[in-house]
Design an enzyme around this catalytic site. Structure first.
Site, PDB file in Angstrom:
ATOM      1  N   ARG A  22      55.531  55.016  31.029  1.00 10.51           N
ATOM      2  CA  ARG A  22      54.546  54.039  31.506  1.00 10.51           C
ATOM      3  C   ARG A  22      55.015  53.428  32.811  1.00 10.51           C
ATOM      4  NH1 ARG A  22      52.597  51.309  25.780  1.00 10.51           N
ATOM      5  NH2 ARG A  22      52.020  53.332  24.918  1.00 10.51           N
ATOM      6  N   SER A 113      48.241  52.187  26.713  1.00 10.47           N
ATOM      7  CA  SER A 113      47.930  51.418  25.516  1.00 10.47           C
ATOM      8  C   SER A 113      47.424  50.007  25.792  1.00 10.47           C
ATOM      9  CB  SER A 113      49.162  51.398  24.623  1.00 10.47           C
ATOM     10  OG  SER A 113      48.844  50.812  23.395  1.00 10.47           O
ATOM     11  N   HIS A 114      48.237  49.027  25.412  1.00 11.88           N
ATOM     12  CA  HIS A 114      47.808  47.621  25.499  1.00 11.88           C
ATOM     13  C   HIS A 114      48.050  47.025  26.886  1.00 11.88           C
ATOM     14  CE1 HIS A 114      51.937  48.155  24.329  1.00 11.88           C
ATOM     15  NE2 HIS A 114      52.221  46.972  24.830  1.00 11.88           N
ATOM     16  N   LYS A 126      52.139  60.674  27.548  1.00  9.51           N
ATOM     17  CA  LYS A 126      53.134  61.081  26.558  1.00  9.51           C
ATOM     18  C   LYS A 126      52.747  62.426  25.964  1.00  9.51           C
ATOM     19  CE  LYS A 126      51.355  58.823  22.418  1.00  9.51           C
ATOM     20  NZ  LYS A 126      51.589  57.897  21.335  1.00  9.51           N
ATOM     21  N   ASP A 278      43.150  48.234  20.516  1.00  7.94           N
ATOM     22  CA  ASP A 278      43.754  48.164  21.850  1.00  7.94           C
ATOM     23  C   ASP A 278      43.213  49.233  22.802  1.00  7.94           C
ATOM     24  OD1 ASP A 278      44.987  50.351  20.659  1.00  7.94           O
ATOM     25  OD2 ASP A 278      46.903  49.995  21.647  1.00  7.94           O
ATOM     26  N   ASP A 280      44.063  52.226  23.752  1.00  4.15           N
ATOM     27  CA  ASP A 280      43.952  53.623  23.325  1.00  4.15           C
ATOM     28  C   ASP A 280      43.565  53.766  21.858  1.00  4.15           C
ATOM     29  OD1 ASP A 280      46.465  52.553  22.668  1.00  4.15           O
ATOM     30  OD2 ASP A 280      47.382  54.533  22.547  1.00  4.15           O
ATOM     31  N   ASP A 282      44.907  52.774  18.955  1.00  2.00           N
ATOM     32  CA  ASP A 282      45.812  52.982  17.824  1.00  2.00           C
ATOM     33  C   ASP A 282      46.233  51.675  17.143  1.00  2.00           C
ATOM     34  OD1 ASP A 282      47.407  52.209  19.936  1.00  2.00           O
ATOM     35  OD2 ASP A 282      48.814  53.889  19.789  1.00  2.00           O
ATOM     36  N   ARG A 283      45.900  50.523  17.759  1.00  2.00           N
ATOM     37  CA  ARG A 283      46.256  49.255  17.127  1.00  2.00           C
ATOM     38  C   ARG A 283      45.034  48.595  16.504  1.00  2.00           C
ATOM     39  NH1 ARG A 283      50.603  45.979  20.743  1.00  2.00           N
ATOM     40  NH2 ARG A 283      51.890  47.766  21.308  1.00  2.00           N
ATOM     41  N   THR A 345      61.611  50.721  16.095  1.00  2.00           N
ATOM     42  CA  THR A 345      60.284  50.484  16.666  1.00  2.00           C
ATOM     43  C   THR A 345      59.754  51.733  17.381  1.00  2.00           C
ATOM     44  OG1 THR A 345      60.719  48.140  16.914  1.00  2.00           O
ATOM     45  CG2 THR A 345      59.087  49.087  18.397  1.00  2.00           C
ATOM     46  N   GLU A 364      53.657  48.791  11.733  1.00  4.48           N
ATOM     47  CA  GLU A 364      54.514  48.011  12.609  1.00  4.48           C
ATOM     48  C   GLU A 364      53.902  46.620  12.754  1.00  4.48           C
ATOM     49  OE1 GLU A 364      56.689  50.273  15.876  1.00  4.48           O
ATOM     50  OE2 GLU A 364      54.643  50.990  16.068  1.00  4.48           O
ATOM     51  N   GLU A 365      54.776  45.646  13.019  1.00  7.16           N
ATOM     52  CA  GLU A 365      54.316  44.270  13.176  1.00  7.16           C
ATOM     53  C   GLU A 365      53.411  44.114  14.397  1.00  7.16           C
ATOM     54  OE1 GLU A 365      55.428  42.848  16.118  1.00  7.16           O
ATOM     55  OE2 GLU A 365      56.626  44.669  16.413  1.00  7.16           O
ATOM     56  N   SER A 366      53.468  45.087  15.316  1.00  8.72           N
ATOM     57  CA  SER A 366      52.746  45.008  16.577  1.00  8.72           C
ATOM     58  C   SER A 366      51.308  45.504  16.434  1.00  8.72           C
ATOM     59  CB  SER A 366      53.491  45.828  17.622  1.00  8.72           C
ATOM     60  OG  SER A 366      53.671  47.148  17.141  1.00  8.72           O
ATOM     61  N   LYS A 377      49.493  55.831  14.778  1.00  8.65           N
ATOM     62  CA  LYS A 377      48.844  54.691  14.169  1.00  8.65           C
ATOM     63  C   LYS A 377      47.369  54.751  14.529  1.00  8.65           C
ATOM     64  CE  LYS A 377      50.568  51.519  17.781  1.00  8.65           C
ATOM     65  NZ  LYS A 377      51.630  52.235  18.518  1.00  8.65           N
TER      66      LYS A 377
HETATM   67  C1  VG1 Z   1      55.450  48.048  21.535  1.00  9.37           C
HETATM   68  C2  VG1 Z   1      55.491  47.645  20.079  1.00  9.37           C
HETATM   69  C3  VG1 Z   1      55.791  48.858  19.216  1.00  9.37           C
HETATM   70  C4  VG1 Z   1      54.741  49.952  19.491  1.00  9.37           C
HETATM   71  C5  VG1 Z   1      54.714  50.272  20.970  1.00  9.37           C
HETATM   72  C6  VG1 Z   1      53.631  51.253  21.320  1.00  9.37           C
HETATM   73  O1  VG1 Z   1      56.712  48.541  21.929  1.00  9.37           O
HETATM   74  O2  VG1 Z   1      56.442  46.641  19.863  1.00  9.37           O
HETATM   75  O3  VG1 Z   1      55.786  48.477  17.865  1.00  9.37           O
HETATM   76  O4  VG1 Z   1      55.056  51.123  18.774  1.00  9.37           O
HETATM   77  O5  VG1 Z   1      54.485  49.078  21.718  1.00  9.37           O
HETATM   78  O6  VG1 Z   1      52.387  50.736  20.982  1.00  9.37           O
HETATM   79  P1  VG1 Z   1      57.776  47.661  22.725  1.00  9.37           P
HETATM   80  O7  VG1 Z   1      58.901  48.576  23.013  1.00  9.37           O
HETATM   81  O8  VG1 Z   1      57.065  47.126  23.920  1.00  9.37           O
HETATM   82  O9  VG1 Z   1      58.149  46.543  21.797  1.00  9.37           O
HETATM   83  V1  VG1 Z   1      51.014  51.238  21.790  1.00  9.37           V
HETATM   84  O10 VG1 Z   1      49.750  50.717  21.026  1.00  9.37           O
HETATM   85  O11 VG1 Z   1      51.568  51.763  23.025  1.00  9.37           O
HETATM   86  O12 VG1 Z   1      50.852  52.743  21.666  1.00  9.37           O
HETATM   87 CO    CO Z   2      48.120  51.606  21.673  1.00  8.03          CO
END
Ligand code: VG1
Ligand code: CO
Length: 544
Positions: A22, A113-114, A126, A278, A280, A282-283, A345, A364-366, A377
């Site tokens: 990223r 993603s987010h 990826k 989010d 993409d 997946d959240r 993670t 995951e907590e995220s 996810k």
């Molecule tokens: C964050 C989250 C992690 C998640 C990752 C990708 O990573 O904490 O739990 O798997 O994003 O999510 P980091 O290294 O910033 O804590 V997403 O929706 O990119 O695909």
């Molecule tokens: Co995502």
């Protein structure tokens, strides 16, 4: 149409993070930057000649240009076929679904993603392997090593492919098939959930729902599934048009960035059920009327109620959660008599457990939850799972969660993010913590006594690969924990994440405000890590 071999020079910063590479869009726009990374991916793979590659992204700025480049490179490198989503769009779980359904060799997912999008925002790429999941570290390390020495790449000199017309064309010797982005994914969802029962709930008149797609990729999926197949009223999906810059927002489903949904769900006459996903797809964030469900609790509730859902009727083999995720699901696993795995993670660590059928649900907590139906996810899957449970139980979201706490106890849980911290400061803070680890055990901090303090290391039970330095944990004798790690998905400066958890078995104490319940632990975390002192932040940027 000729294959061109282009000379290039390596970039030193192409190390994939928690979920792929990223960077800011402007970095990806540098001559050869994307091409180098794509060639490094292909060079790290074996025997893909004539095989199928899936390509799609979340529709953010630069998605279409990147797809054209990737398709021409895939053709020049000898792939036999490419499956692409219409308009270049696939949600991340949809890519996983398509790879599996069509037995593709692998796939390339374009998303940050987010992270925000647009010309000044972020872009990401990826590689997913043939099981549909993010490439494991073994593969991402090989890609990084290759990127450091790459000196040429291959690309077909050809016209752009029309990504908007469904059907088959050719690019050199490669077939390109443009697929409807939603159909296969929606069909998979219909095999897992009781659509008829959910339809009855959504059309009963006594239940209402608000889905916020945050102007990101799930818009078309959510409209087709909720408003189409499940009969929810038009307008159930808000912010449902995917935009290249997500309307200028962060496509991050939490209480801060999903503000439109929060306004609806915590306002007067709030709907019964709210959800967001989010960039993409997946959240997921799950909310009831005036009631927020933490992702850790959500995972635990889904695990406890899995047999109410057709796809999991016969029970789940095991569960897995990332280390910083709360231990709420561990209690469910214990009661069900199944294994619970704790991984670093990032979703790539769940792949082996899912493939070996050791875990059925992961989280995951995220705001990430998923199962063995794909290897990513899956935001809308989680929303459908909740709807199916709500339809069967006939209770409110709040009642289901409170009943869950009464049965299992409540894990108070919160994550504090400090975004945009100076990188050197953040690394110094983590080093300072590491240096204290050997002396912390047995120490009394406030009313807590340290039971263990370590830097989390994970040995994969399937392939025995070891991943070290995955987050600093300080565990206390009463089961409470504080965890520190640096984000691996950001593109500017560093983001420090502090995760705080405590357990309360007494139902009379289940209604305390989370920040209050965790107040002393939060203070201890600040003292031990010297967060305020070192970063100069007097409060976190985002609290979830
Ligand atoms: C964050 C989250 C992690 C998640 C990752 C990708 O990573 O904490 O739990 O798997 O994003 O999510 P980091 O290294 O910033 O804590 V997403 O929706 O990119 O695909
Ligand atoms: Co995502």
């Amino acid at each position: 149409m000729a294959i061109q071999t282009v000379s290039t020079a390596p970039f030193s910063d192409q190390k994939p993070g928690t979920s792929g590479l990223r960077k800011q869009v402007t970095v990806f726009q540098k001559p050869n930057y994307l091409e180098n990374f794509v060639q490094a991916i292909f060079d790290s793979l074996d025997s893909y000649q004539g095989q199928t590659l899936v390509v799609g992204g979340d529709g953010r700025f630069y998605n279409r240009q990147a797809i054209q480049i990737i398709l021409k490179m895939a053709a020049a490198n000898g792939f036999g076929k490419a499956l692409v989503g219409q308009g270049g769009i696939f949600s991340t779980p949809a890519v996983s679904c398509i790879i599996r359904k069509y037995s593709a060799f692998g796939g390339i997912v374009l998303s940050a993603s987010h992270n925000p999008g647009g010309p000044d925002g972020d872009f990401g790429i990826k590689y997913n392997t043939g099981n549909g999941g993010p490439a494991p570290e073994k593969v991402t390390n090989a890609i990084f090593e290759r990127s450091k020495v790459i000196d040429e790449y291959q690309i077909l000199d050809a016209e752009d492919v029309n990504l908007d017309r469904i059907g088959t064309t050719t690019l050199g010797n490669m077939t390109v098939e443009v697929l409807d982005a939603v159909n296969d994914y929606a069909a998979l969802m219909e095999t897992l959930f009781d659509f008829e029962q959910i339809r009855q709930l959504l059309t009963s008149g006594s239940f209402s729902m608000c889905m916020d797609s945050l102007h990101a990729v799930t818009g078309p999926y959510a409209k087709a599934i909720f408003e189409g197949l499940l009969g929810a009223p038009q307008g159930t999906v808000q912010n449902g048009e995917p935009l290249e810059d997500f309307g200028g927002g962060h496509p991050d489903p939490n209480l801060v960035y999903a503000h439109d949904l929060v306004k609806v769900m915590f306002g007067a006459n709030a709907p019964s059920f709210g959800a967001a996903s989010d960039g993409d797809g997946d959240r997921n964030m799950i909310v009831g009327s005036n009631f927020f469900v933490t992702p850790s609790d959500s995972l635990a509730v889904l695990a406890a109620n899995a047999t109410l859902v057709p796809g999991y009727r016969s029970g789940i083999a095991g569960v897995a959660r990332s280390m910083p995720t709360s231990q709420a699901v561990d209690r469910v696993a214990e009661k069900l008599g199944i294994d619970c795995y704790e991984t670093p993670t990032g979703w790539k660590f769940f792949g082996n457990l899912l493939d070996a059928d050791k875990a059925t649900l992961c989280g995951e907590e995220s705001f990430g939850t998923g199962s063995n139906h794909v290897r990513e996810k899956d935001g809308l899957w989680a929303v459908l799972f909740w709807l199916n449970v709500l339809a069967v139980k006939g209770q409110s979201v709040e009642d289901i969660v409170k009943e869950h706490w009464a049965t299992y106890g409540r894990n108070y849980y919160s994550r504090h993010d400090f975004e945009g911290v100076d990188k050197t400061v953040a690394n110094g803070l983590m080093d300072g913590l590491r240096a204290q680890l050997p002396t912390l055990k047995g120490k009394t901090l406030g009313s807590y006594t340290v039971d263990y303090a370590d830097d989390f290391s994970y040995t994969d039970p399937i392939d025995n690969s070891v991943s070290q330095k995955q987050g600093i944990r300080i565990g206390f004798t009463d089961g409470s924990r504080i965890v520190f790690r640096l984000s691996g998905t950001g593109t500017q400066g560093a983001t420090l994440r502090l995760y705080v958890e405590s357990y309360e078995s007494d139902a009379a104490k289940h209604d305390i405000d989370t920040q209050e319940a965790l107040g002393e632990l939060i203070q201890i975390a600040d003292q031990v890590a010297k967060i305020k002192e070192l970063t100069g932040f007097d409060k976190p940027t985002v609290i979830t």
